[in-house]
Design an enzyme around this catalytic site. Sequence first.
Site, mmCIF file in Angstrom:
data_model
loop_
_atom_site.group_PDB
_atom_site.id
_atom_site.type_symbol
_atom_site.label_atom_id
_atom_site.label_comp_id
_atom_site.label_asym_id
_atom_site.label_seq_id
_atom_site.Cartn_x
_atom_site.Cartn_y
_atom_site.Cartn_z
ATOM 1 N N ARG A 1 55.482 74.247 14.061
ATOM 2 C CA ARG A 1 54.435 73.690 13.221
ATOM 3 C C ARG A 1 53.232 74.625 13.272
ATOM 4 O O ARG A 1 52.780 75.027 14.341
ATOM 5 C CB ARG A 1 54.011 72.313 13.730
ATOM 6 C CG ARG A 1 52.821 71.729 12.963
ATOM 7 C CD ARG A 1 52.088 70.728 13.816
ATOM 8 N NE ARG A 1 50.987 70.092 13.094
ATOM 9 C CZ ARG A 1 49.935 69.556 13.699
ATOM 10 N NH1 ARG A 1 49.818 69.618 15.020
ATOM 11 N NH2 ARG A 1 48.984 68.985 12.996
ATOM 12 N N HIS B 1 48.457 67.305 7.324
ATOM 13 C CA HIS B 1 49.509 66.312 7.554
ATOM 14 C C HIS B 1 50.631 66.445 6.521
ATOM 15 O O HIS B 1 51.377 65.496 6.271
ATOM 16 C CB HIS B 1 48.957 64.875 7.500
ATOM 17 C CG HIS B 1 48.086 64.499 8.653
ATOM 18 N ND1 HIS B 1 47.054 63.591 8.528
ATOM 19 C CD2 HIS B 1 48.080 64.911 9.944
ATOM 20 C CE1 HIS B 1 46.444 63.450 9.693
ATOM 21 N NE2 HIS B 1 47.059 64.238 10.564
ATOM 22 N N ARG C 1 36.617 61.457 14.091
ATOM 23 C CA ARG C 1 36.052 62.192 12.952
ATOM 24 C C ARG C 1 35.464 61.227 11.930
ATOM 25 O O ARG C 1 35.999 60.152 11.696
ATOM 26 C CB ARG C 1 37.116 63.055 12.279
ATOM 27 C CG ARG C 1 37.744 64.080 13.193
ATOM 28 C CD ARG C 1 38.844 64.848 12.472
ATOM 29 N NE ARG C 1 39.812 65.373 13.414
ATOM 30 C CZ ARG C 1 41.087 65.595 13.146
ATOM 31 N NH1 ARG C 1 41.565 65.339 11.931
ATOM 32 N NH2 ARG C 1 41.912 66.063 14.054
ATOM 33 N N GLU D 1 57.769 64.312 11.981
ATOM 34 C CA GLU D 1 57.443 65.689 11.624
ATOM 35 C C GLU D 1 58.449 66.671 12.206
ATOM 36 O O GLU D 1 58.807 67.664 11.557
ATOM 37 C CB GLU D 1 56.027 66.026 12.120
ATOM 38 C CG GLU D 1 54.931 65.265 11.408
ATOM 39 C CD GLU D 1 53.573 65.536 12.013
ATOM 40 O OE1 GLU D 1 52.695 66.046 11.297
ATOM 41 O OE2 GLU D 1 53.377 65.219 13.205
#
Length: 372
Positions: free
Chosen positions: A65, A154, A215, A357
């Site tokens: 990734r 993402h 965030r 993922e």
Amino acid sequence: MSRVLVLNSGSSSVKYRLYDGDAVQDQGTVERIGEPGGGPADHSGAVREILAGLDLTGLVAVGHRVVHGGLRFTEPVRIDDGVLAAIRDLFPLAPLHNPANLAGIEVTRDLLPDTPQVAVFDTAFHHTLPEAAATYAVDREIAARYGVRRYGFHGTSHAYVSRRTAELLGRAYERTNTITLHLGNGASACAVAGGRSVATSMGMSPLEGLVMGTRSGDLDPAILFHLHRAGGLGVDELDDLLNHRSGLLGLAGANDMREVLARRADGEPAAVLAFDVYCRRITGYVGAYYALLGRVDAVTFTAGVGEHAAPVRAAALAGLERLGISVDPARNTTGDGDRIVSPDGSEVAVCVVGTDEEREIARAARAVLDAG
């Protein structure tokens, strides 16, 4: 034997999974990298530790990734020296993630020199964004000079979840329109039209969009100027504030939704407000993406909060019944695994799908090898 190792490096962790075909042979996570009293000193040490503990007999590829691929990488690629240099050039756009991703790649290339390495980019799925979606309304020469545009993140999760949603509904992927909501400590929304990302909430960085664990998500840029002029906060302080001390943590003092929900149940005002701000932001994005897509077949929740926080799913979609979107209270609060939680006959299915993922990265790595 078709064994593929997937390395998913975060800013302070490395998740690994070893596949033989579709079967998982080994998996785990090395956490707290570089933290005092934590795990390995750096990502290189973490990956060396992982490789030392695995049986890699018959390994055909390693899939990595990589968070930011900029405009250069619009699909997974086999890694060579040029790809390594490009990932390094993108450090300024992803300073917490690309260096960690690169460290893992360099170690595996060193220890497994004869094994093909494949990079799968978080941003690649969003290369289909229309220019009107990717362009910020700032001076175009400055934007071009400094790479200012929406990249989105993402992507690997949104790709897997939107494809899995079509399977769950028994529909062809290329004819399915889905709004995917990846809600974890990081959170993003994506409008997927027939397998193509056409809108996404994260922007040039993962800071924009939904409220997240630490965030802020969307805010008025003038807030930064005000805090600088009135409060004397410098660039690094503002960066730290918005990325590490905002979101649920800034509002409620906890970045874990489970703790926020527990405090909300006790009637704590800060937790009640944090929950409401979090869910209201999601509602707004779902409505906006419905308008952009024109027809929506499913709204799908995924990742830690999306998969496990039934109150978030219910509150985020409350009031959208006139759009054909609703949740069945019983289905929403029971069951596990990939499932539909909307009432029978709903115009828009509401789904819960576990993101994967690593499986998507393994699939992409095999596709690159098959393509030569």
